[in-house]
Design a protein around this motif. Structure first.
Motif, PDB file in Angstrom:
ATOM      1  N   GLN A 133      39.757  13.964  -5.882  1.00 23.07           N
ATOM      2  CA  GLN A 133      38.404  14.659  -6.760  1.00 23.07           C
ATOM      3  C   GLN A 133      38.535  15.713  -7.693  1.00 23.07           C
ATOM      4  N   ILE A 134      37.180  14.564  -8.230  1.00 21.92           N
ATOM      5  CA  ILE A 134      36.744  15.806  -9.835  1.00 21.92           C
ATOM      6  C   ILE A 134      35.755  16.056  -9.657  1.00 21.92           C
ATOM      7  N   ARG A 135      35.520  17.278 -10.801  1.00 24.76           N
ATOM      8  CA  ARG A 135      34.272  17.935 -11.134  1.00 24.76           C
ATOM      9  C   ARG A 135      35.361  18.547 -12.806  1.00 24.76           C
ATOM     10  N   ARG A 136      34.151  18.220 -13.568  1.00 22.54           N
ATOM     11  CA  ARG A 136      34.036  18.071 -15.192  1.00 22.54           C
ATOM     12  C   ARG A 136      32.594  19.165 -15.505  1.00 22.54           C
ATOM     13  N   THR A 137      32.580  19.527 -16.936  1.00 25.87           N
ATOM     14  CA  THR A 137      31.511  20.040 -17.233  1.00 25.87           C
ATOM     15  C   THR A 137      31.862  19.526 -19.097  1.00 25.87           C
ATOM     16  N   ASP A 138      30.563  19.350 -20.044  1.00 31.11           N
ATOM     17  CA  ASP A 138      31.167  19.392 -21.236  1.00 31.11           C
ATOM     18  C   ASP A 138      31.326  21.237 -22.337  1.00 31.11           C
ATOM     19  N   GLU A 139      31.392  21.825 -21.481  1.00 29.71           N
ATOM     20  CA  GLU A 139      32.027  23.083 -21.904  1.00 29.71           C
ATOM     21  C   GLU A 139      32.742  23.588 -23.686  1.00 29.71           C
ATOM     22  N   LYS A 140      33.307  24.090 -23.410  1.00 28.88           N
ATOM     23  CA  LYS A 140      34.231  24.073 -25.283  1.00 28.88           C
ATOM     24  C   LYS A 140      35.607  24.963 -24.150  1.00 28.88           C
ATOM     25  N   PRO A 141      36.910  24.037 -24.598  1.00 28.22           N
ATOM     26  CA  PRO A 141      37.865  23.681 -23.691  1.00 28.22           C
ATOM     27  C   PRO A 141      39.174  25.419 -24.331  1.00 28.22           C
ATOM     28  N   LEU A 142      39.337  26.023 -23.363  1.00 29.40           N
ATOM     29  CA  LEU A 142      40.911  27.000 -24.053  1.00 29.40           C
ATOM     30  C   LEU A 142      41.859  26.176 -24.336  1.00 29.40           C
TER      31      LEU A 142
END
Length: 160
Positions: free
Chosen positions: A133-142
């Motif tokens: 399973q996955i979940r993702r957002t469009d926030e900026k990465p570290l």
């Protein structure tokens, strides 16, 4: 033979994203910071990361069939430092269980995985996980470069 410290410095020049690998630990979870995360296959959906054989997480991963790979947002440098052992201040992130994997409630995204395979990699072990399973957002990465955490700059516009 190449000098070990020079080899490490050369590897650190490759800029990469930052993850926290989360592993079931009895009734709780254990985490470790890793930048060695990569995709392996789309069919089946596989990812990998490597862990030093001397790390506490190594033993936990060998005996667990589940783990989470949590991709960090640029605002999570303190969390990355804590799980890398660079920060004595205890940080307890909130997490949930997905497919038997502990995953962080706040992150850029996660991959909940079942262990697919593990391979000897010298002083490290390469762990391959099948993504359940996955979940993702469009926030900026570290991101990590030369052993330090950074934020991405502005997107470059291709020049004609």
């Amino acid at each position: 033979m190449i000098d070990a410290e020079e080899f490490r410095k050369a590897l650190r020049s490759f800029t990469t994203g930052v993850t926290i690998i989360t592993i079931p630990d009895a009734t709780d979870m254990h985490g470790m910071t890793a930048s060695s995360f990569a995709s392996v296959s789309v069919n089946p959906q596989l990812v990998l990361f490597s862990v030093a054989k001397t790390a506490r997480a190594h033993g936990l991963l060998q005996y667990s069939d589940r783990f989470g790979v949590n991709v960090l947002m640029e605002s999570q440098a303190a969390l990355a430092n804590y799980f890398a052992g660079r920060n004595a201040e205890k940080i307890l992130p909130s997490y949930e269980w997905v497919e038997g994997c502990p995953v962080l409630n706040e992150s850029l995204g996660f991959f909940a995985c079942r262990k697919w395979a593990e391979y000897d990699g010298g002083d490290h072990t390469i762990f391959v996980g099948e993504v359940l399973q996955i979940r993702r957002t469009d926030e900026k990465p570290l991101v990590c470069s030369r052993g330090r955490f950074h934020q991405l700059g502005e997107r470059l516009v291709p020049q004609p």
